[in-house]
Design an enzyme around this catalytic site. Structure first.
Site, PDB file in Angstrom:
ATOM      1  N   TYR A 263       0.818  -1.206   0.000  1.00 51.23           N
ATOM      2  CA  TYR A 263       0.000   0.000   0.000  1.00 51.23           C
ATOM      3  C   TYR A 263       0.853   1.257   0.000  1.00 51.23           C
ATOM      4  O   TYR A 263       2.073   1.202   0.176  1.00 51.23           O
ATOM      5  CB  TYR A 263      -0.967  -0.005   1.187  1.00 51.23           C
ATOM      6  CG  TYR A 263      -0.343   0.368   2.523  1.00 51.23           C
ATOM      7  CD1 TYR A 263       0.463  -0.530   3.214  1.00 51.23           C
ATOM      8  CD2 TYR A 263      -0.555   1.619   3.086  1.00 51.23           C
ATOM      9  CE1 TYR A 263       1.025  -0.179   4.443  1.00 51.23           C
ATOM     10  CE2 TYR A 263      -0.001   1.974   4.308  1.00 51.23           C
ATOM     11  CZ  TYR A 263       0.796   1.074   4.980  1.00 51.23           C
ATOM     12  OH  TYR A 263       1.354   1.416   6.181  1.00 51.23           O
TER      13      TYR A 263
ATOM     14  N   LYS B 200       6.332  -1.726   1.954  1.00 51.79           N
ATOM     15  CA  LYS B 200       5.138  -1.164   2.621  1.00 51.79           C
ATOM     16  C   LYS B 200       3.995  -2.166   2.453  1.00 51.79           C
ATOM     17  O   LYS B 200       3.099  -1.992   1.634  1.00 51.79           O
ATOM     18  CB  LYS B 200       4.803   0.216   2.023  1.00 51.79           C
ATOM     19  CG  LYS B 200       4.003   1.095   2.977  1.00 51.79           C
ATOM     20  CD  LYS B 200       4.109   2.546   2.584  1.00 51.79           C
ATOM     21  CE  LYS B 200       3.142   3.438   3.340  1.00 51.79           C
ATOM     22  NZ  LYS B 200       3.279   3.448   4.790  1.00 51.79           N
TER      23      LYS B 200
ATOM     24  N   GLU C 183      11.963   2.677  14.258  1.00 53.43           N
ATOM     25  CA  GLU C 183      11.112   3.801  13.825  1.00 53.43           C
ATOM     26  C   GLU C 183       9.833   3.766  14.648  1.00 53.43           C
ATOM     27  O   GLU C 183       9.673   2.907  15.520  1.00 53.43           O
ATOM     28  CB  GLU C 183      10.806   3.695  12.326  1.00 53.43           C
ATOM     29  CG  GLU C 183      10.066   2.417  11.951  1.00 53.43           C
ATOM     30  CD  GLU C 183       9.839   2.265  10.452  1.00 53.43           C
ATOM     31  OE1 GLU C 183       9.778   3.270   9.734  1.00 53.43           O
ATOM     32  OE2 GLU C 183       9.703   1.101  10.011  1.00 53.43           O
TER      33      GLU C 183
HETATM   34  N1  PDD Z   1       2.647   5.248   7.344  1.00 53.90           N
HETATM   35  N2  PDD Z   1       7.229   4.131   9.209  1.00 53.90           N
HETATM   36  C1  PDD Z   1       6.078   3.419   9.233  1.00 53.90           C
HETATM   37  C2  PDD Z   1       6.087   2.076   9.861  1.00 53.90           C
HETATM   38  C3  PDD Z   1       4.923   3.968   8.654  1.00 53.90           C
HETATM   39  O1  PDD Z   1       3.785   3.268   8.653  1.00 53.90           O
HETATM   40  C4  PDD Z   1       4.981   5.270   8.082  1.00 53.90           C
HETATM   41  C5  PDD Z   1       3.798   5.946   7.463  1.00 53.90           C
HETATM   42  C6  PDD Z   1       6.189   5.950   8.103  1.00 53.90           C
HETATM   43  C7  PDD Z   1       6.325   7.305   7.469  1.00 53.90           C
HETATM   44  O2  PDD Z   1       6.411   7.144   6.067  1.00 53.90           O
HETATM   45  P1  PDD Z   1       6.001   8.306   5.065  1.00 53.90           P
HETATM   46  O3  PDD Z   1       6.827   9.489   5.448  1.00 53.90           O
HETATM   47  O4  PDD Z   1       6.397   7.821   3.733  1.00 53.90           O
HETATM   48  O5  PDD Z   1       4.558   8.533   5.254  1.00 53.90           O
HETATM   49  C8  PDD Z   1       7.304   5.350   8.659  1.00 53.90           C
HETATM   50  C9  PDD Z   1       1.489   5.730   6.654  1.00 53.90           C
HETATM   51  C10 PDD Z   1       1.233   7.193   6.769  1.00 53.90           C
HETATM   52  C11 PDD Z   1       0.314   4.877   7.079  1.00 53.90           C
HETATM   53  O6  PDD Z   1       0.514   3.673   7.175  1.00 53.90           O
HETATM   54  O7  PDD Z   1      -0.776   5.391   7.287  1.00 53.90           O
END
Ligand code: PDD
Length: 273
Positions: free
Chosen positions: A28, A140, A173
């Protein structure tokens, strides 16, 4: 049977046989717009393509994904939109092995980004949780159960985010965000390896850090180092950069948002215009 209804197999909606449900077999993306303008579309498409190829889902053209995003965003008419989309390997009777002829399922949802001005202004509390995820967090994927449980634990402790800690005691993270510490003149975050998501907001936060004169250090932090930092922030697509003012039930520095969180946010916002 679906809920308490017996349904003949031939009449079951294929959505119930989605491999995303059986196995979390899909990937996703979440992206957003600011004031009617999509932000970092190419970066999200690139990462989505990387996730798809890492899990060997084929039959999805990136040009088609781009066109669908633009069409749905346009139709929704939401200025500050959150755009969620996923592709699963397809629908089929439950079997770990898959058939290459499967047609992937696509889903996309556009909604209003929740306003988090209060969090960005006042900061949030964060707790830690063991990082129970698999070893390919750079993909992801739809498998978010470890993230879900970590956030549930954090919420139970009155915290907004769970900061994940690996078996060596190093912070990877946040459960849904990138994590940074400001120590002196340095902006420190974990290096990009397979155990974290290559967060797009992380890249822009590092760029913002450089622009405001911070030295970038891509080295994992211990919980103790984070607890003793001058400032902590988390960053994600849906939240921008949010100061963490309480960590592990203790104030970070004097327990109020620091100057760099504010400066980073201001710089980051300039990229979105
Ligand atoms: N998630 N790390 C994890 C585990 C995350 O799920 C996300 C963001 C991030 C930040 O990634 P980015 O800057 O590309 O949004 C880091 C999205 C927002 C979500 O699952 O809703």
């Amino acid at each position: 049977m679906i809920k308490d209804q017996i349904v003949p197999a031939g009449e079951v909606d294929p959505a119930h046989f989605d491999r995303g449900i059986f196995f979390g077999d899909g990937v996703y993306e979440v992206m957003r717009s600011y004031s009617g303008k999509l932000f970092a579309l190419e970066e999200h498409l690139q990462r989505f393509g990387n996730s798809l190829s890492a899990v060997e889902i084929t039959g999805i053209e990136m040009e088609e994904v781009r066109a669908r995003i633009l069409r749905a965003f346009d139709a929704a008419g939401i200025a500050n939109a959150k755009i969620y989309f996923h592709v699963t390997r397809g629908s089929a009777p439950r079997d770990r092995a898959w058939d290459d002829s499967l047609e992937p399922n696509f889903f996309l949802n556009v909604s209003e980004v929740s306003d988090n001005t209060a969090e960005r202004t006042n900061g949030i509390a964060a707790s830690t949780h063991p990082d129970w995820r698999w070893k390919r967090c750079d993909i992801k994927s739809l498998n978010l159960l470890a993230n879900v449980l970590a956030v549930a634990d954090a919420r139970g402790k009155g915290c907004a985010e769970a900061i994940l800690v690996d078996e060596a005691g190093l912070i990877t993270e946040g459960a849904g965000s990138a994590f940074f510490a400001i120590r002196g003149q340095t902006l420190q975050t974990a290096p990009l390896t397979a155990n974290i998501l290559p967060s797009i907001t992380r890249e822009f936060t590092l760029k913002a850090g450089r622009n405001i004169g911070l030295e970038i250090v891509e080295e994992s932090l211990t919980v103790q180092q984070a607890a003793g930092a001058d400032e902590l922030v988390i960053a994600s697509t849906t939240q921008d950069i949010v100061p963490v003012v309480r960590f592990e039930d203790r104030p970070v520095a004097n327990g109020t948002p620091g100057k760099y969180a504010e400066l980073l946010n201001r710089e980051f916002r300039s990229f979105t215009r």
